[in-house]
Write a protein that holds these residues in place. Structure first.
Motif, PDB file in Angstrom:
ATOM      1  N   GLN A  11     -25.363 -41.594  -4.229  1.00 50.50           N
ATOM      2  CA  GLN A  11     -26.404 -42.565  -3.977  1.00 50.50           C
ATOM      3  C   GLN A  11     -27.525 -42.374  -4.990  1.00 50.50           C
ATOM      4  OE1 GLN A  11     -27.246 -41.862   0.263  1.00 50.50           O
ATOM      5  NE2 GLN A  11     -26.305 -43.833   0.697  1.00 50.50           N
ATOM      6  N   ALA A  12     -28.444 -43.311  -5.010  1.00 53.57           N
ATOM      7  CA  ALA A  12     -29.538 -43.255  -5.972  1.00 53.57           C
ATOM      8  C   ALA A  12     -30.271 -41.930  -5.876  1.00 53.57           C
ATOM      9  CB  ALA A  12     -30.507 -44.404  -5.711  1.00 53.57           C
ATOM     10  N   PRO A  13     -30.813 -41.422  -6.995  1.00 59.16           N
ATOM     11  CA  PRO A  13     -31.534 -40.136  -6.981  1.00 59.16           C
ATOM     12  C   PRO A  13     -32.643 -40.127  -5.939  1.00 59.16           C
ATOM     13  CG  PRO A  13     -31.198 -40.905  -9.226  1.00 59.16           C
ATOM     14  CD  PRO A  13     -30.766 -42.029  -8.324  1.00 59.16           C
ATOM     15  N   GLY A  14     -32.871 -38.945  -5.401  1.00 63.07           N
ATOM     16  CA  GLY A  14     -33.905 -38.806  -4.390  1.00 63.07           C
ATOM     17  C   GLY A  14     -33.376 -38.832  -2.972  1.00 63.07           C
ATOM     18  N   SER A  15     -32.078 -39.142  -2.816  1.00 65.21           N
ATOM     19  CA  SER A  15     -31.490 -39.173  -1.482  1.00 65.21           C
ATOM     20  C   SER A  15     -31.334 -37.757  -0.945  1.00 65.21           C
ATOM     21  CB  SER A  15     -30.131 -39.868  -1.527  1.00 65.21           C
ATOM     22  OG  SER A  15     -30.252 -41.183  -2.025  1.00 65.21           O
ATOM     23  N   ASP A  16     -31.195 -37.666   0.357  1.00 66.09           N
ATOM     24  CA  ASP A  16     -30.995 -36.366   0.990  1.00 66.09           C
ATOM     25  C   ASP A  16     -29.621 -35.815   0.627  1.00 66.09           C
ATOM     26  OD1 ASP A  16     -33.477 -36.554   2.196  1.00 66.09           O
ATOM     27  OD2 ASP A  16     -32.652 -37.467   4.022  1.00 66.09           O
ATOM     28  N   ARG A  17     -29.415 -34.543   0.957  1.00 63.20           N
ATOM     29  CA  ARG A  17     -28.096 -33.941   0.780  1.00 63.20           C
ATOM     30  C   ARG A  17     -27.050 -34.735   1.553  1.00 63.20           C
ATOM     31  NH1 ARG A  17     -27.776 -27.386   0.983  1.00 63.20           N
ATOM     32  NH2 ARG A  17     -28.942 -26.929  -0.922  1.00 63.20           N
ATOM     33  N   ALA A  18     -25.827 -34.709   1.039  1.00 62.88           N
ATOM     34  CA  ALA A  18     -24.742 -35.448   1.681  1.00 62.88           C
ATOM     35  C   ALA A  18     -23.446 -34.677   1.500  1.00 62.88           C
ATOM     36  CB  ALA A  18     -24.618 -36.841   1.071  1.00 62.88           C
ATOM     37  N   PRO A  19     -22.461 -34.895   2.384  1.00 63.15           N
ATOM     38  CA  PRO A  19     -21.157 -34.258   2.209  1.00 63.15           C
ATOM     39  C   PRO A  19     -20.500 -34.674   0.901  1.00 63.15           C
ATOM     40  CG  PRO A  19     -21.391 -35.168   4.418  1.00 63.15           C
ATOM     41  CD  PRO A  19     -22.534 -35.690   3.614  1.00 63.15           C
ATOM     42  N   LEU A  20     -19.573 -33.847   0.458  1.00 58.36           N
ATOM     43  CA  LEU A  20     -18.855 -34.072  -0.797  1.00 58.36           C
ATOM     44  C   LEU A  20     -17.396 -34.388  -0.495  1.00 58.36           C
ATOM     45  CD1 LEU A  20     -18.567 -33.840  -3.945  1.00 58.36           C
ATOM     46  CD2 LEU A  20     -18.132 -31.392  -3.578  1.00 58.36           C
ATOM     47  N   VAL A  21     -16.880 -35.446  -1.113  1.00 58.06           N
ATOM     48  CA  VAL A  21     -15.460 -35.774  -1.032  1.00 58.06           C
ATOM     49  C   VAL A  21     -14.851 -35.602  -2.419  1.00 58.06           C
ATOM     50  CG1 VAL A  21     -13.735 -37.548  -0.543  1.00 58.06           C
ATOM     51  CG2 VAL A  21     -15.795 -37.394   0.876  1.00 58.06           C
ATOM     52  N   LEU A  22     -13.856 -34.735  -2.523  1.00 62.48           N
ATOM     53  CA  LEU A  22     -13.082 -34.573  -3.744  1.00 62.48           C
ATOM     54  C   LEU A  22     -11.957 -35.602  -3.724  1.00 62.48           C
ATOM     55  CD1 LEU A  22     -12.712 -30.677  -3.627  1.00 62.48           C
ATOM     56  CD2 LEU A  22     -14.595 -32.023  -4.618  1.00 62.48           C
ATOM     57  N   MET A  23     -11.681 -36.227  -4.860  1.00 62.77           N
ATOM     58  CA  MET A  23     -10.687 -37.299  -4.876  1.00 62.77           C
ATOM     59  C   MET A  23      -9.737 -37.112  -6.054  1.00 62.77           C
ATOM     60  SD  MET A  23     -11.448 -41.316  -4.189  1.00 62.77           S
ATOM     61  CE  MET A  23     -12.402 -41.557  -5.689  1.00 62.77           C
ATOM     62  N   GLY A  24      -8.435 -37.022  -5.745  1.00 61.52           N
ATOM     63  CA  GLY A  24      -7.418 -36.828  -6.764  1.00 61.52           C
ATOM     64  C   GLY A  24      -6.708 -38.125  -7.119  1.00 61.52           C
ATOM     65  N   SER A  43     -25.228 -48.764 -10.633  1.00 62.57           N
ATOM     66  CA  SER A  43     -24.999 -50.153 -10.245  1.00 62.57           C
ATOM     67  C   SER A  43     -24.997 -50.248  -8.733  1.00 62.57           C
ATOM     68  CB  SER A  43     -23.661 -50.646 -10.802  1.00 62.57           C
ATOM     69  OG  SER A  43     -23.379 -51.972 -10.377  1.00 62.57           O
ATOM     70  N   ASN A  44     -25.754 -51.205  -8.197  1.00 60.87           N
ATOM     71  CA  ASN A  44     -25.785 -51.475  -6.756  1.00 60.87           C
ATOM     72  C   ASN A  44     -26.102 -50.221  -5.933  1.00 60.87           C
ATOM     73  OD1 ASN A  44     -25.039 -54.237  -7.143  1.00 60.87           O
ATOM     74  ND2 ASN A  44     -22.890 -53.602  -7.318  1.00 60.87           N
ATOM     75  N   GLY A  45     -27.023 -49.406  -6.437  1.00 60.94           N
ATOM     76  CA  GLY A  45     -27.442 -48.237  -5.696  1.00 60.94           C
ATOM     77  C   GLY A  45     -26.520 -47.041  -5.794  1.00 60.94           C
ATOM     78  N   VAL A  46     -25.476 -47.135  -6.634  1.00 61.12           N
ATOM     79  CA  VAL A  46     -24.539 -46.036  -6.824  1.00 61.12           C
ATOM     80  C   VAL A  46     -24.692 -45.496  -8.250  1.00 61.12           C
ATOM     81  CG1 VAL A  46     -22.122 -45.309  -6.853  1.00 61.12           C
ATOM     82  CG2 VAL A  46     -22.908 -46.975  -5.152  1.00 61.12           C
ATOM     83  N   VAL A  47     -24.901 -44.202  -8.379  1.00 59.20           N
ATOM     84  CA  VAL A  47     -25.036 -43.558  -9.689  1.00 59.20           C
ATOM     85  C   VAL A  47     -23.711 -42.885 -10.037  1.00 59.20           C
ATOM     86  CG1 VAL A  47     -26.260 -41.808 -11.032  1.00 59.20           C
ATOM     87  CG2 VAL A  47     -27.486 -43.172  -9.321  1.00 59.20           C
ATOM     88  N   GLU A  48     -23.214 -43.164 -11.227  1.00 56.01           N
ATOM     89  CA  GLU A  48     -21.958 -42.573 -11.714  1.00 56.01           C
ATOM     90  C   GLU A  48     -22.282 -41.686 -12.911  1.00 56.01           C
ATOM     91  OE1 GLU A  48     -18.525 -44.248 -14.529  1.00 56.01           O
ATOM     92  OE2 GLU A  48     -18.632 -45.306 -12.609  1.00 56.01           O
ATOM     93  N   ARG A  49     -21.888 -40.412 -12.814  1.00 58.59           N
ATOM     94  CA  ARG A  49     -22.171 -39.469 -13.893  1.00 58.59           C
ATOM     95  C   ARG A  49     -20.885 -38.788 -14.351  1.00 58.59           C
ATOM     96  NH1 ARG A  49     -26.778 -35.834 -11.209  1.00 58.59           N
ATOM     97  NH2 ARG A  49     -25.606 -36.405  -9.336  1.00 58.59           N
ATOM     98  N   ASP A  50     -20.609 -38.843 -15.637  1.00 54.81           N
ATOM     99  CA  ASP A  50     -19.513 -38.077 -16.210  1.00 54.81           C
ATOM    100  C   ASP A  50     -19.963 -36.634 -16.363  1.00 54.81           C
ATOM    101  OD1 ASP A  50     -17.852 -40.307 -16.481  1.00 54.81           O
ATOM    102  OD2 ASP A  50     -18.625 -40.772 -18.474  1.00 54.81           O
ATOM    103  N   PHE A  51     -19.016 -35.708 -16.194  1.00 55.46           N
ATOM    104  CA  PHE A  51     -19.366 -34.304 -16.356  1.00 55.46           C
ATOM    105  C   PHE A  51     -18.179 -33.518 -16.890  1.00 55.46           C
ATOM    106  CE2 PHE A  51     -17.742 -34.375 -11.937  1.00 55.46           C
ATOM    107  CZ  PHE A  51     -16.862 -33.294 -11.944  1.00 55.46           C
ATOM    108  N   THR A  52     -18.463 -32.315 -17.319  1.00 53.31           N
ATOM    109  CA  THR A  52     -17.421 -31.357 -17.654  1.00 53.31           C
ATOM    110  C   THR A  52     -17.712 -30.055 -16.924  1.00 53.31           C
ATOM    111  OG1 THR A  52     -18.601 -30.536 -19.617  1.00 53.31           O
ATOM    112  CG2 THR A  52     -17.031 -32.347 -19.957  1.00 53.31           C
ATOM    113  N   VAL A  53     -16.653 -29.340 -16.583  1.00 52.18           N
ATOM    114  CA  VAL A  53     -16.727 -27.964 -16.101  1.00 52.18           C
ATOM    115  C   VAL A  53     -15.737 -27.189 -16.953  1.00 52.18           C
ATOM    116  CG1 VAL A  53     -16.358 -26.379 -14.180  1.00 52.18           C
ATOM    117  CG2 VAL A  53     -17.363 -28.629 -13.750  1.00 52.18           C
ATOM    118  N   GLY A  54     -16.238 -26.484 -17.939  1.00 52.32           N
ATOM    119  CA  GLY A  54     -15.346 -25.881 -18.925  1.00 52.32           C
ATOM    120  C   GLY A  54     -14.624 -26.979 -19.688  1.00 52.32           C
ATOM    121  N   GLU A  55     -13.291 -26.924 -19.683  1.00 52.68           N
ATOM    122  CA  GLU A  55     -12.482 -27.918 -20.378  1.00 52.68           C
ATOM    123  C   GLU A  55     -12.104 -29.097 -19.493  1.00 52.68           C
ATOM    124  OE1 GLU A  55     -11.754 -27.714 -23.649  1.00 52.68           O
ATOM    125  OE2 GLU A  55     -13.048 -25.934 -23.615  1.00 52.68           O
ATOM    126  N   VAL A  56     -12.490 -29.070 -18.220  1.00 57.71           N
ATOM    127  CA  VAL A  56     -12.106 -30.103 -17.269  1.00 57.71           C
ATOM    128  C   VAL A  56     -13.112 -31.247 -17.316  1.00 57.71           C
ATOM    129  CG1 VAL A  56     -11.703 -30.627 -14.839  1.00 57.71           C
ATOM    130  CG2 VAL A  56     -10.948 -28.437 -15.780  1.00 57.71           C
TER     131      VAL A  56
END
Length: 254
Positions: A32-45, A12-25
């Protein structure tokens, strides 16, 4: 090592949201939309009683993506979202609810329980970060930030203290008693939010936690209001904070 398994995707509005799992988590990744360059990662609790895609979390994630071009990852804390509760979780939650119903202070209970959750959540966050950095659009050489308030701070402070990949963090709205020791190990840039009229966390306690951070680059944002009245513009401030310290292109979030 568990890898990221994507289970659903919306955009929506150029933002892609993907659900994921890592093991049981269970987690979510906003980009940003697919095809964008690499970008920093922010972890959010997320905060206590909420989950990885609660409205506050989704809103902050969308601001970080739209305003700074970041990837933003959240995971459900143990016993939150769709993750099962242990008998210990059930006991602590019941004690908190009883204290709240009786009008008694909940701070000591929250601190004790959140410290227990942090012991479980910190290795989960580290495993999730390992897996996310295997994605080509994130990679192992990009900067990483952390953004968490309330329980997100209770988990994020010990995580940041032991995780050298996190190079900037936004915290706030928590007591110092269980976190001061870990805070004294943190030297990365910090932005810290405090509510001046917080009915749960005494002003002196919030200031004491801010003071405990060993960072030379740290900023206190104190706002008038009660615990749940943190101004929404603090989310925009976090965007600019991470742009300064992680890189990215700051724009005005919609």
């Amino acid at each position: 090592m568990n890898s990221v398994q994507f289970t659903a995707q919306t955009s929506s509005n150029g933002v892609v949201e993907r659900d994921f799992t890592v093991g049981e988590v269970t987690g979510a990744l906003w980009s940003q939309a697919p095809g964008s360059d690499r970008a920093p990662l922010v972890l959010m609790g997320h905060g206590g009683g909420n989950h990885r895609k609660s409205p506050a979390m989704a809103g902050r994630a969308q601001r970080l993506v739209a305003g700074g071009g970041f990837h933003v990852a959240t995971i459900d804390a143990p016993g939150h979202g769709g993750r099962p509760r242990t008998a210990h979780d059930e006991r602590e939650i019941a004690v908190m609810q009883q204290a709240m119903a009786a009008g008694e202070p909940v701070g000591p209970i929250v601190q004790r329980y959140n410290a227990h959750l942090a012991e479980r959540a910190v290795p989960e966050w580290q495993a999730t970060l390992d897996a996310l950095q295997e994605l080509p659009q994130i990679g192992t050489d990009g900067p990483v930030g952390y953004f968490g308030l309330n329980m997100g701070t209770a988990i994020g402070v010990p995580l940041t203290a032991v995780e050298p990949r996190i190079t900037a963090a936004v915290f706030g709205l928590f007591w110092p008693e269980t976190l001061a020791r870990a805070a004294k190990q943190i030297t990365v840039p910090i932005e810290f939010a405090l509510q001046w009229d917080d009915e749960h966390i005494p002003r002196e306690s919030g200031l004491a936690l801010f003071d405990a951070f060993a960072s030379q680059d740290k900023t206190l944002h104190a706002s008038a209001g009660r615990h749940k009245e943190l101004p929404r513009f603090e989310a925009d401030s976090a965007v600019h904070f991470f742009v300064r310290h992680l890189g990215g292109a700051a724009t005005s979030p919609a």
